[in-house]
Design an enzyme around this catalytic site. Structure first.
Site, PDB file in Angstrom:
ATOM      1  N   HIS A   1      -1.595  37.164  15.303  1.00  0.00           N
ATOM      2  CA  HIS A   1      -0.573  36.534  14.455  1.00  0.00           C
ATOM      3  C   HIS A   1       0.634  37.462  14.296  1.00  0.00           C
ATOM      4  O   HIS A   1       1.787  37.025  14.377  1.00  0.00           O
ATOM      5  CB  HIS A   1      -1.141  36.232  13.066  1.00  0.00           C
ATOM      6  CG  HIS A   1      -1.911  34.957  12.955  1.00  0.00           C
ATOM      7  ND1 HIS A   1      -3.233  34.851  13.275  1.00  0.00           N
ATOM      8  CD2 HIS A   1      -1.534  33.716  12.535  1.00  0.00           C
ATOM      9  CE1 HIS A   1      -3.660  33.603  13.063  1.00  0.00           C
ATOM     10  NE2 HIS A   1      -2.634  32.893  12.611  1.00  0.00           N
TER      11      HIS A   1
ATOM     12  N   HIS B   1      -2.265  22.074  13.223  1.00  0.00           N
ATOM     13  CA  HIS B   1      -1.036  22.549  12.572  1.00  0.00           C
ATOM     14  C   HIS B   1      -0.352  23.652  13.361  1.00  0.00           C
ATOM     15  O   HIS B   1      -0.939  24.241  14.272  1.00  0.00           O
ATOM     16  CB  HIS B   1      -1.305  23.016  11.140  1.00  0.00           C
ATOM     17  CG  HIS B   1      -2.075  24.299  11.038  1.00  0.00           C
ATOM     18  ND1 HIS B   1      -3.425  24.376  11.242  1.00  0.00           N
ATOM     19  CD2 HIS B   1      -1.670  25.565  10.753  1.00  0.00           C
ATOM     20  CE1 HIS B   1      -3.835  25.623  11.077  1.00  0.00           C
ATOM     21  NE2 HIS B   1      -2.778  26.369  10.787  1.00  0.00           N
TER      22      HIS B   1
ATOM     23  N   HIS C   1      -2.173  25.304   6.079  1.00  0.00           N
ATOM     24  CA  HIS C   1      -3.012  25.782   7.186  1.00  0.00           C
ATOM     25  C   HIS C   1      -4.350  25.054   7.258  1.00  0.00           C
ATOM     26  O   HIS C   1      -5.352  25.500   6.714  1.00  0.00           O
ATOM     27  CB  HIS C   1      -3.216  27.296   7.075  1.00  0.00           C
ATOM     28  CG  HIS C   1      -1.921  28.041   7.187  1.00  0.00           C
ATOM     29  ND1 HIS C   1      -1.376  28.392   8.395  1.00  0.00           N
ATOM     30  CD2 HIS C   1      -1.036  28.421   6.237  1.00  0.00           C
ATOM     31  CE1 HIS C   1      -0.212  28.994   8.188  1.00  0.00           C
ATOM     32  NE2 HIS C   1       0.019  29.027   6.893  1.00  0.00           N
TER      33      HIS C   1
ATOM     34  N   ALA D   1       0.848  -1.199   0.000  1.00  0.00           N
ATOM     35  CA  ALA D   1       0.000   0.000   0.000  1.00  0.00           C
ATOM     36  C   ALA D   1       0.876   1.238   0.000  1.00  0.00           C
ATOM     37  O   ALA D   1       1.890   1.293   0.709  1.00  0.00           O
ATOM     38  CB  ALA D   1      -0.915   0.014   1.234  1.00  0.00           C
TER      39      ALA D   1
ATOM     40  N   ASP E   1       1.561  27.316  13.079  1.00  0.00           N
ATOM     41  CA  ASP E   1       1.914  28.499  12.302  1.00  0.00           C
ATOM     42  C   ASP E   1       3.352  28.866  12.640  1.00  0.00           C
ATOM     43  O   ASP E   1       3.679  29.117  13.803  1.00  0.00           O
ATOM     44  CB  ASP E   1       1.022  29.681  12.690  1.00  0.00           C
ATOM     45  CG  ASP E   1      -0.331  29.647  12.002  1.00  0.00           C
ATOM     46  OD1 ASP E   1      -0.596  28.693  11.253  1.00  0.00           O
ATOM     47  OD2 ASP E   1      -1.114  30.589  12.224  1.00  0.00           O
TER      48      ASP E   1
ATOM     49  N   ASN F   1       0.403   5.807  -0.934  1.00  0.00           N
ATOM     50  CA  ASN F   1      -0.467   6.891  -1.398  1.00  0.00           C
ATOM     51  C   ASN F   1       0.350   8.133  -1.712  1.00  0.00           C
ATOM     52  O   ASN F   1       1.469   8.296  -1.205  1.00  0.00           O
ATOM     53  CB  ASN F   1      -1.485   7.265  -0.304  1.00  0.00           C
ATOM     54  CG  ASN F   1      -2.231   6.072   0.227  1.00  0.00           C
ATOM     55  OD1 ASN F   1      -2.839   5.332  -0.536  1.00  0.00           O
ATOM     56  ND2 ASN F   1      -2.160   5.852   1.527  1.00  0.00           N
TER      57      ASN F   1
ATOM     58  N   HIS G   1       4.843  33.090   8.870  1.00  0.00           N
ATOM     59  CA  HIS G   1       3.464  33.240   8.375  1.00  0.00           C
ATOM     60  C   HIS G   1       3.028  34.704   8.369  1.00  0.00           C
ATOM     61  O   HIS G   1       2.369  35.151   7.442  1.00  0.00           O
ATOM     62  CB  HIS G   1       2.553  32.399   9.276  1.00  0.00           C
ATOM     63  CG  HIS G   1       1.137  32.269   8.823  1.00  0.00           C
ATOM     64  ND1 HIS G   1       0.755  32.292   7.492  1.00  0.00           N
ATOM     65  CD2 HIS G   1      -0.021  32.089   9.538  1.00  0.00           C
ATOM     66  CE1 HIS G   1      -0.556  32.133   7.413  1.00  0.00           C
ATOM     67  NE2 HIS G   1      -1.045  32.024   8.633  1.00  0.00           N
TER      68      HIS G   1
HETATM   69 ZN   LIG Z   1      -2.462  28.554  10.430  1.00  0.00          ZN
END
Ligand SMILES: [Zn+2]
Length: 260
Positions: free
Chosen positions: A211, A79, A75, A66, A81, A68, A85
């Site tokens: 952010h 996850h 994002h 198998a 950052d 893939n 970013h």
């Molecule tokens: Zn993010």
């Protein structure tokens, strides 16, 4: 003589490594990561996770085989950052030191506030209330907002506020406030922040100021953290190891915690 000396050194080292292995109680390790599949929630402007089966069956040699191909946006799902970013010249995903992603988990419970207001922003008062009960946020902490949003996963409409691709106007979910981010960066020696929502900024943010503040300080953010109900407010150690994407602005991350 040489052999005796060598044995004398080796045996205690073996004992030491056995003792270290026994010190980690595997029953106290919990997984705080969502699986990546067709249900995984991504930012509305990102492509969904895609898995293409290359092989899944008996190979000509008679054995099972198998494999893939996967295609995924940075994002989405659980996850990290990277500072890159939202801050030019800051660390990319592969450059974030792993030491910054391992640390004491500080869990700020704002479920009651978020239940009243899907646009809730975690405040300095929330941080101060936590400190009054549990003591000062320790150096190296990973400070996590627990909004209760995980109960809505993977229902896009309820988790994001919208299930329409590209629709960023109708995003509604809690995040950190500008003041709380500034407090953590300037008044406490934290390593990272994290949320159980799609973004460290609340859904209606237009400037992504949290952010900007966190990235500018070269600190990472963890988003879509799963199963925060498994964590105590204080005492767990978080380990969040992202995929090491060179020049990446983010990366999928496997987050586990070791409970006290
Ligand atoms: Zn993010």
């Amino acid at each position: 003589m040489c052999r005796a000396v060598a044995t004398g050194i080796i045996v205690p080292l073996v004992w030491l490594s056995l003792a270290a292995a026994a010190a980690l109680d595997e029953n106290k390790v919990v997984d705080l990561t969502y699986p990546f599949d067709e249900h995984t929630i991504y930012w509305p402007t990102a492509k969904p996770f895609h898995l293409e089966v290359v092989a899944a069956g008996e190979a000509p040699g008679g054995y099972w085989y198998a494999a893939n191909n996967i295609c995924l946006a940075e994002h989405g799902g659980t996850h990290m950052d990277a500072p890159l970013h939202f801050a030019r010249g800051k660390r990319a995903a592969d450059e974030v030191p792993i030491q910054q992603l391992i640390g004491p988990a500080v869990v700020i419970d704002v479920r009651a506030q978020a239940a009243q207001n899907p646009d809730y922003r975690l405040s300095v008062a929330d941080l101060e209330a936590w400190e009054q009960r549990h003591g000062r946020i320790p150096p190296g902490a990973i400070v996590i907002m627990w909004s209760g949003w995980g109960e809505r996963w993977p229902d896009k409409k309820r988790y994001l506020g919208t299930d329409q691709p590209g629709d960023v106007a109708n995003l509604h979910f809690p995040g950190f406030s500008r003041e709380a981010a500034t407090f953590l960066i300037s008044q406490r020696e934290i390593d990272a922040i994290g949320v159980d929502t799609p973004s460290i900024d609340y859904g209606q943010s237009q400037d992504f100021i949290v952010h900007q503040i966190v990235s500018d300080a070269n600190k990472p953010g963890l988003e879509n953290i799963a199963h925060l109900e498994k964590l105590p407010p204080v005492g767990a150690t978080l380990i969040a190891l992202p995929m090491k994407i060179a020049k990446g602005s983010s990366g999928p991350v496997r987050i586990v915690a070791v409970l006290p």
